[in-house]
Design an enzyme around this catalytic site. Structure first.
Site, PDB file in Angstrom:
ATOM      1  N   CYS B  13      46.990  44.293  36.167  1.00 13.97           N
ATOM      2  CA  CYS B  13      47.437  45.143  35.056  1.00 13.97           C
ATOM      3  C   CYS B  13      46.455  46.300  34.937  1.00 13.97           C
ATOM      4  CB  CYS B  13      47.487  44.343  33.766  1.00 13.97           C
ATOM      5  SG  CYS B  13      48.138  45.253  32.367  1.00 13.97           S
ATOM      6  N   PRO B  14      46.847  47.513  35.199  1.00 20.21           N
ATOM      7  CA  PRO B  14      48.218  48.024  35.306  1.00 20.21           C
ATOM      8  C   PRO B  14      48.943  47.717  36.608  1.00 20.21           C
ATOM      9  CG  PRO B  14      46.663  49.821  35.637  1.00 20.21           C
ATOM     10  CD  PRO B  14      45.850  48.617  35.261  1.00 20.21           C
TER      11      PRO B  14
END
Lengths: 379, 76
Positions: B13-14
């Site tokens: 994440c991202p």
């Protein structure tokens, strides 16, 4: 050792406090000096802005005087840095003061940049500052139904916000009796509704249950306020009545002005957290300011700051670092209906989020108050 | 023009595709970006996005250590 910390946000504050306690005797004897330079005399708990946008908190609850959070011995000045001179190991401030250092810590954070998307600033609401969160809540007074488009720019701080704002706003409009007149239209830049695969799978189920429509591979290009449409880089167009934006972010202007990193993101070693550039061995970068491929979130800078403080203390005491940052991130996810879950992961360990429940939401609400112990480097 | 390396190894994440999109916004038209990814999904989702938005895949391969190298040219 003269240590200068640039930035009085989460990363700089946790680092300085954690280090100050580890080297308390050296600080007292003058062998170590810690100076913090900040643009503000306030410390703000930014994750609280979501609750301000929903009328569940007020901005003053999220603020403390920065000086009151710092360990004794840390010198604090509200005098932001304007010039970085890495080769000569000094920074210069807006007030014209020069601070020489042996180690520089840059933790200047990020800022929303809605101006990077044409029409976003004028035609949308967001919860990325106290002022914007208040405007968000005020705008809801005038919303009597219609299509709400959630539009997500990249990169952005707090990657859970697109989902959290959707679920919590859904609850609020349901409470107000407006949900039958409202259509939620969620957009997301990649091919699923969240970057974390397991979270995306869960969220799609919730969207289907609630009737939230969604479109993926949607990177916002512009908001056309005259025609009332949002357009994507991929060529689609959605009509809206209200746009809830997650603005793209940039690092601070001073980072760009000093050519330390494009768009304000400083190249950083993923394990040592040192700046990857000439003279970077004397520079540590924390939090949103790095260019690391991990979440721009408070927990990221929290864990980075702890590793960095322990390493700097070890350098002072035994001449070598003792820890490597493993990419640890922990993010709560507000799931609506007073339920929450969390995602915890590292560079090597993917997250395995559990089903949302009420106790995790209660813990999140408690942590919103406990945060001040984190800022002091205690939790 | 030097290839811009986007090191998204270990990014959940991202994630690699969002890192690529972020860097694509900072790149010049004609610039080639090399995405490094340890996510097996990148071999599918990156080309899907690149095609949809109108950029160009230059090359894609997995090295001996399992890292995907996906080279993309910014076209607009």
């Amino acid at each position: 050792m003269r240590i200068v910390v640039v930035g009085g946000g989460m990363g700089g504050t946790i680092f300085a406090n954690n280090l100050a306690r580890r080297v308390a005797s050296e600080l007292k004897s003058g062998k170590v000096g810690i100076t913090m330079l900040s643009a503000s005399d306030k410390h703000v708990y930014q994750p609280g802005w979501l609750y301000v946008a929903l009328g569940r908190a007020t901005p003053d609850e999220l603020e403390r005087d920065q000086e009151s959070l710092l360990e004794p011995g840390i010198k604090f000045f509200v005098d932001p840095v304007t010039e970085f001179h890495l080769a000569d190991r000094y920074v210069k401030t807006m007030g014209g003061k020069v601070h020489e250092y042996d180690l520089l810590v840059i933790a200047t954070g990020s800022r929303p940049a809605p101006e990077d998307i044409p029409g976003m600033k004028e035609n949308s609401i967001n919860c990325y500052s106290a002022e914007n969160a208040l405007r968000f809540y005020e705008r809801l007074d005038y919303f009597k139904g219609g299509r709400i488009v959630i539009a997500v720019g990249l990169p952005h701080k707090c990657p859970m916000i697109p989902l959290e704002v959707t679920f919590t706003l859904y609850d609020l409009l349901k409470e107000r009796g407006l949900i039958d007149k409202t259509e939620f239209y969620y957009t997301y830049p990649i091919g699923r509704v969240h970057s974390l695969e397991n979270v995306a799978k869960w969220a799609v189920g919730e969207f289907d249950r609630l009737g939230v429509k969604y479109e993926t591979l949607f990177n916002i290009k512009e908001i056309d306020g005259l025609k009332g449409v949002v357009r994507s880089e991929e060529g689609s167009e959605i009509a809206y009545d209200l746009v809830v934006a997650v603005p793209p972010h940039r690092g601070q202007q001073v980072i760009e002005d000093n050519k330390l990193g494009q768009n304000g993101w400083i190249p950083t070693n993923r394990h040592t957290l040192h700046m990857e550039a000439e003279h970077g061995d004397r520079v540590i970068v924390l939090g949103d300011t790095t260019n690391l491929p991990i979440s721009k979130a408070g927990s990221t800078t929290h864990f980075e700051a702890e590793v960095a403080a322990e390493n700097v203390a070890a350098m002072i005491k035994i001449g070598r670092p003792v820890r490597s940052y493993d990419g640890k991130v922990f993010c709560f996810i507000e799931a609506g209906k007073d339920r929450a879950t969390y995602a915890m992961f590292t560079y090597n360990q993917p997250p395995q989020p559990k089903a949302p429940n009420a106790p995790i939401h209660a813990f999140k609400m408690a942590y919103n108050k406990l945060y001040w112990a984190t800022a002091r480097g205690l939790l | 023009m030097e290839t811009r390396i986007v090191d998204a190894r270990g990014s959940f994440c991202p994630g690699p595709l969002m890192e690529l999109i972020t860097n694509m916004k900072m790149a010049q038209v004609g610039e080639v970006l090399e995405l490094l990814s340890t996510d097996k999904g990148s071999a599918m989702d990156v080309p899907e996005w690149v095609k949809k938005v109108g950029h160009e895949i230059v090359e894609s391969h997995q090295d001996a250590e399992g890292v995907w190298h996906i080279l993309v040219r910014k076209m607009k």
